[in-house]
Design a protein around this motif. Structure first.
Motif, PDB file in Angstrom:
ATOM      1  N   SER A 206      -9.037  -6.612   4.668  1.00 23.63           N
ATOM      2  CA  SER A 206     -10.348  -6.447   5.298  1.00 23.63           C
ATOM      3  C   SER A 206     -11.145  -7.722   5.032  1.00 23.63           C
ATOM      4  CB  SER A 206     -11.060  -5.191   4.776  1.00 23.63           C
ATOM      5  OG  SER A 206     -11.105  -5.203   3.355  1.00 23.63           O
ATOM      6  N   ASP A 207     -12.041  -7.696   4.019  1.00 25.92           N
ATOM      7  CA  ASP A 207     -12.717  -8.933   3.653  1.00 25.92           C
ATOM      8  C   ASP A 207     -11.992  -9.670   2.537  1.00 25.92           C
ATOM      9  OD1 ASP A 207     -13.304  -6.995   1.784  1.00 25.92           O
ATOM     10  OD2 ASP A 207     -15.352  -7.681   1.428  1.00 25.92           O
ATOM     11  N   SER A 208     -10.919  -9.064   2.032  1.00 23.66           N
ATOM     12  CA  SER A 208     -10.085  -9.696   1.009  1.00 23.66           C
ATOM     13  C   SER A 208      -8.713  -9.035   1.042  1.00 23.66           C
ATOM     14  CB  SER A 208     -10.717  -9.557  -0.385  1.00 23.66           C
ATOM     15  OG  SER A 208     -10.817  -8.184  -0.745  1.00 23.66           O
ATOM     16  N   LEU A 209      -7.758  -9.649   0.363  1.00 26.45           N
ATOM     17  CA  LEU A 209      -6.436  -9.058   0.242  1.00 26.45           C
ATOM     18  C   LEU A 209      -6.423  -8.082  -0.922  1.00 26.45           C
ATOM     19  CD1 LEU A 209      -4.084 -12.139   0.749  1.00 26.45           C
ATOM     20  CD2 LEU A 209      -4.627 -10.351   2.398  1.00 26.45           C
ATOM     21  N   PRO A 210      -5.628  -7.014  -0.834  1.00 28.06           N
ATOM     22  CA  PRO A 210      -5.571  -6.044  -1.940  1.00 28.06           C
ATOM     23  C   PRO A 210      -4.915  -6.650  -3.167  1.00 28.06           C
ATOM     24  CG  PRO A 210      -3.874  -5.555  -0.325  1.00 28.06           C
ATOM     25  CD  PRO A 210      -4.714  -6.661   0.253  1.00 28.06           C
ATOM     26  N   ARG A 211      -5.297  -6.123  -4.309  1.00 28.83           N
ATOM     27  CA  ARG A 211      -4.704  -6.556  -5.567  1.00 28.83           C
ATOM     28  C   ARG A 211      -3.977  -5.394  -6.204  1.00 28.83           C
ATOM     29  NH1 ARG A 211      -9.425 -10.229  -8.485  1.00 28.83           N
ATOM     30  NH2 ARG A 211      -9.597 -11.797  -6.816  1.00 28.83           N
ATOM     31  N   GLY A 212      -2.913  -5.714  -6.930  1.00 32.70           N
ATOM     32  CA  GLY A 212      -2.160  -4.678  -7.623  1.00 32.70           C
ATOM     33  C   GLY A 212      -0.962  -4.214  -6.824  1.00 32.70           C
ATOM     34  N   ALA A 213       0.110  -3.898  -7.510  1.00 29.72           N
ATOM     35  CA  ALA A 213       1.367  -3.500  -6.859  1.00 29.72           C
ATOM     36  C   ALA A 213       1.210  -2.238  -6.032  1.00 29.72           C
ATOM     37  CB  ALA A 213       2.451  -3.302  -7.923  1.00 29.72           C
ATOM     38  N   ALA A 214       0.291  -1.343  -6.432  1.00 29.15           N
ATOM     39  CA  ALA A 214       0.125  -0.079  -5.712  1.00 29.15           C
ATOM     40  C   ALA A 214      -0.441  -0.284  -4.317  1.00 29.15           C
ATOM     41  CB  ALA A 214      -0.789   0.860  -6.507  1.00 29.15           C
ATOM     42  N   ASN A 215      -1.075  -1.444  -4.053  1.00 24.41           N
ATOM     43  CA  ASN A 215      -1.694  -1.704  -2.763  1.00 24.41           C
ATOM     44  C   ASN A 215      -0.881  -2.643  -1.885  1.00 24.41           C
ATOM     45  OD1 ASN A 215      -4.056  -0.167  -3.400  1.00 24.41           O
ATOM     46  ND2 ASN A 215      -4.694  -1.849  -4.723  1.00 24.41           N
ATOM     47  N   LEU A 216       0.328  -2.978  -2.333  1.00 24.34           N
ATOM     48  CA  LEU A 216       1.220  -3.827  -1.560  1.00 24.34           C
ATOM     49  C   LEU A 216       2.554  -3.117  -1.380  1.00 24.34           C
ATOM     50  CD1 LEU A 216       0.527  -7.239  -3.318  1.00 24.34           C
ATOM     51  CD2 LEU A 216      -0.347  -6.522  -1.090  1.00 24.34           C
ATOM     52  N   LEU A 217       3.276  -3.496  -0.367  1.00 25.35           N
ATOM     53  CA  LEU A 217       4.550  -2.842  -0.080  1.00 25.35           C
ATOM     54  C   LEU A 217       5.609  -3.902   0.159  1.00 25.35           C
ATOM     55  CD1 LEU A 217       5.377   0.133   0.127  1.00 25.35           C
ATOM     56  CD2 LEU A 217       5.285  -0.084   2.598  1.00 25.35           C
ATOM     57  N   ASN A 218       6.721  -3.782  -0.556  1.00 24.09           N
ATOM     58  CA  ASN A 218       7.833  -4.724  -0.466  1.00 24.09           C
ATOM     59  C   ASN A 218       9.105  -3.883  -0.391  1.00 24.09           C
ATOM     60  OD1 ASN A 218       9.928  -6.512  -0.865  1.00 24.09           O
ATOM     61  ND2 ASN A 218       9.096  -7.421  -2.718  1.00 24.09           N
ATOM     62  N   LEU A 219       9.718  -3.827   0.793  1.00 20.41           N
ATOM     63  CA  LEU A 219      10.820  -2.905   1.013  1.00 20.41           C
ATOM     64  C   LEU A 219      12.009  -3.614   1.649  1.00 20.41           C
ATOM     65  CD1 LEU A 219       8.837   0.076   2.579  1.00 20.41           C
ATOM     66  CD2 LEU A 219       9.537  -0.165   0.196  1.00 20.41           C
ATOM     67  N   ARG A 220      13.187  -3.052   1.426  1.00 22.15           N
ATOM     68  CA  ARG A 220      14.393  -3.512   2.109  1.00 22.15           C
ATOM     69  C   ARG A 220      15.316  -2.322   2.282  1.00 22.15           C
ATOM     70  NH1 ARG A 220      19.602  -5.601   1.663  1.00 22.15           N
ATOM     71  NH2 ARG A 220      20.003  -7.475   2.924  1.00 22.15           N
ATOM     72  N   GLY A 221      15.859  -2.165   3.484  1.00 26.22           N
ATOM     73  CA  GLY A 221      16.806  -1.091   3.748  1.00 26.22           C
ATOM     74  C   GLY A 221      16.185   0.059   4.520  1.00 26.22           C
ATOM     75  N   LYS A 222      16.960   0.611   5.434  1.00 30.32           N
ATOM     76  CA  LYS A 222      16.481   1.666   6.326  1.00 30.32           C
ATOM     77  C   LYS A 222      16.049   2.919   5.573  1.00 30.32           C
ATOM     78  CE  LYS A 222      17.949   3.813  10.689  1.00 30.32           C
ATOM     79  NZ  LYS A 222      19.077   3.935  11.632  1.00 30.32           N
ATOM     80  N   GLY A 223      16.638   3.140   4.396  1.00 29.15           N
ATOM     81  CA  GLY A 223      16.295   4.321   3.617  1.00 29.15           C
ATOM     82  C   GLY A 223      14.883   4.293   3.067  1.00 29.15           C
ATOM     83  N   LYS A 224      14.215   3.139   3.141  1.00 26.47           N
ATOM     84  CA  LYS A 224      12.854   3.028   2.608  1.00 26.47           C
ATOM     85  C   LYS A 224      11.789   3.327   3.662  1.00 26.47           C
ATOM     86  CE  LYS A 224      14.303   1.731  -1.429  1.00 26.47           C
ATOM     87  NZ  LYS A 224      14.132   0.365  -1.913  1.00 26.47           N
ATOM     88  N   VAL A 225      12.203   3.795   4.840  1.00 24.87           N
ATOM     89  CA  VAL A 225      11.242   3.995   5.918  1.00 24.87           C
ATOM     90  C   VAL A 225      10.181   5.034   5.542  1.00 24.87           C
ATOM     91  CG1 VAL A 225      12.716   5.698   7.074  1.00 24.87           C
ATOM     92  CG2 VAL A 225      10.960   4.474   8.374  1.00 24.87           C
ATOM     93  N   PHE A 226      10.567   6.103   4.833  1.00 25.60           N
ATOM     94  CA  PHE A 226       9.590   7.138   4.497  1.00 25.60           C
ATOM     95  C   PHE A 226       8.555   6.624   3.501  1.00 25.60           C
ATOM     96  CE2 PHE A 226      13.214   9.649   6.018  1.00 25.60           C
ATOM     97  CZ  PHE A 226      12.571  10.408   6.978  1.00 25.60           C
ATOM     98  N   ARG A 227       8.978   5.764   2.614  1.00 29.65           N
ATOM     99  CA  ARG A 227       8.018   5.156   1.696  1.00 29.65           C
ATOM    100  C   ARG A 227       7.005   4.310   2.462  1.00 29.65           C
ATOM    101  NH1 ARG A 227       9.471   0.863  -3.099  1.00 29.65           N
ATOM    102  NH2 ARG A 227       7.317   0.435  -3.730  1.00 29.65           N
ATOM    103  N   MET A 228       7.480   3.597   3.477  1.00 30.23           N
ATOM    104  CA  MET A 228       6.577   2.800   4.305  1.00 30.23           C
ATOM    105  C   MET A 228       5.589   3.696   5.049  1.00 30.23           C
ATOM    106  SD  MET A 228       7.490   0.224   7.476  1.00 30.23           S
ATOM    107  CE  MET A 228       8.186   1.588   8.428  1.00 30.23           C
ATOM    108  N   LEU A 229       6.079   4.795   5.623  1.00 29.17           N
ATOM    109  CA  LEU A 229       5.193   5.694   6.360  1.00 29.17           C
ATOM    110  C   LEU A 229       4.146   6.317   5.446  1.00 29.17           C
ATOM    111  CD1 LEU A 229       7.730   7.499   8.744  1.00 29.17           C
ATOM    112  CD2 LEU A 229       6.398   5.419   9.141  1.00 29.17           C
ATOM    113  N   GLN A 230       4.552   6.702   4.247  1.00 32.17           N
ATOM    114  CA  GLN A 230       3.598   7.274   3.296  1.00 32.17           C
ATOM    115  C   GLN A 230       2.533   6.259   2.910  1.00 32.17           C
ATOM    116  OE1 GLN A 230       6.173   8.577   0.139  1.00 32.17           O
ATOM    117  NE2 GLN A 230       6.936  10.358   1.285  1.00 32.17           N
ATOM    118  N   PHE A 231       2.939   5.022   2.730  1.00 30.20           N
ATOM    119  CA  PHE A 231       1.987   3.966   2.401  1.00 30.20           C
ATOM    120  C   PHE A 231       0.967   3.791   3.531  1.00 30.20           C
ATOM    121  CE2 PHE A 231       0.690  -0.497   2.574  1.00 30.20           C
ATOM    122  CZ  PHE A 231       0.253  -0.721   1.278  1.00 30.20           C
ATOM    123  N   LEU A 232       1.447   3.750   4.769  1.00 32.83           N
ATOM    124  CA  LEU A 232       0.552   3.568   5.905  1.00 32.83           C
ATOM    125  C   LEU A 232      -0.387   4.759   6.078  1.00 32.83           C
ATOM    126  CD1 LEU A 232       3.082   2.009   8.438  1.00 32.83           C
ATOM    127  CD2 LEU A 232       1.093   0.861   7.451  1.00 32.83           C
TER     128      LEU A 232
END
Length: 307
Positions: free
Chosen positions: A140-166
């Motif tokens: 928004s006016d800044s980038l988020p800080r902390g691992a809980a506010n960022l998402l770093n994924l690899r592999g199709k099995g992580k799609v649900f984690r991405m959806l939950q984050f969004l």
């Protein structure tokens, strides 16, 4: 940004962001992407780094101390000179989805922030299905800080984690796209594809996109607008509220003033697109009343998004 009365988006917000039909649509888009790319997934992109692999890249003259296993003997027998064979390394494509979560995205029917998150989910799914590394970075006016506010994924099995984050994200507050993109571009991140999803109602937008260009990110812009912004149906005495600053302005909106607004709005959108085309930045403008899957297919077919 346009000062427009907020439409009643409560019912639209109540609609589920991701459901079973959405997951089926993601798989359909993945099939379309595979067909368009003739079966070549993004993870098969070649690195510019020279390494050891099955894909030949180039020759260079032999130097004392080089591994003689990589001498090209065919060249030696033809020329009498020693050359080493160089190979291209295969590596993951790093894909960064930079998602605007400012107050101006909290608007519209269909709801703009729902629409942009569905686009982000579809793009992320294509990357995960291709075994690429996908990062989702809200700003928004800044980038988020902390691992809980960022998402770093690899592999199709992580799609649900991405959806939950969004699903957990909210749109609120001011935006400073220029500062956020400069901060992101200046970080020690591996270069890759940077997809920016925003309505770009920020005078620092061009500076932010340039910061990503200068740091050698492959850049793609998705410009999301709502029908109420593009073609408002308003007349008379109105009190307008800025969605990010919360300031109010009283105006009398006539048909002539409305035409001027629409012309100004179209001019701004055209100038952003012209900047992107001139600088070889991928660009697509989408209204939220267009099904998100049509926007993705347009990106794949006409804008050559994954190529």
């Amino acid at each position: 940004m346009p000062l427009l009365p907020s439409p009643p988006v409560i019912e639209d917000r109540a609609q589920p962001l991701f459901d079973d039909d959405f997951l089926e649509t993601l798989e359909y888009l993945h099939i379309i992407a595979r067909k368009i790319l003739s079966g070549q997934m993004k993870a098969e992109r070649r690195s510019r780094q020279k390494g050891v692999s099955v894909e030949f890249a180039d020759h260079r003259p032999y130097s004392p101390g080089d591994d003689f296993r990589f001498i090209d003997w065919n060249v030696f027998f033809r020329t009498g000179n020693l050359f080493l064979k160089l190979f291209e390394e295969e590596e993951d494509l790093y894909g960064y989805i930079l998602l605007d979560g400012s107050g101006s995205m909290d608007f519209g029917i269909p709801y703009k922030f729902h629409y942009s998150r569905r686009l982000a989910a579809a793009i992320g799914y294509l990357g995960l299905a291709g075994l690429d590394r996908v990062f989702v970075v809200p700003f928004s006016d800044s980038l988020p800080r902390g691992a809980a506010n960022l998402l770093n994924l690899r592999g199709k099995g992580k799609v649900f984690r991405m959806l939950q984050f969004l699903e957990r994200l909210n749109a609120a507050g001011p935006t400073n796209l220029g500062l956020c993109m400069k901060t992101f571009a200046g970080s020690r991140r591996k270069r890759g594809l940077a997809v920016v999803l925003s309505d770009f109602y920020d005078e620092t937008s061009i500076a932010g996109l340039n910061a990503l260009r200068y740091q050698k990110f492959e850049l793609f812009v998705i410009h999301c607008v709502s029908p109420q912004e593009a073609s408002p149906e308003l007349l008379g005495d109105l009190r307008l509220r800025d969605a990010e600053s919360d300031r109010f302005r009283d105006v009398t909106l006539t048909e002539g003033l409305l035409r001027r607004y629409c012309a100004k709005f179209e001019s701004y959108c055209a100038s952003l697109e012209r900047f992107c085309r001139t600088n070889e930045i991928g660009y697509v403008r989408c209204r939220t009343d267009t099904p998100f899957q049509e926007t993705i297919i347009r990106m794949l077919r006409r804008e050559k998004f994954l190529q």
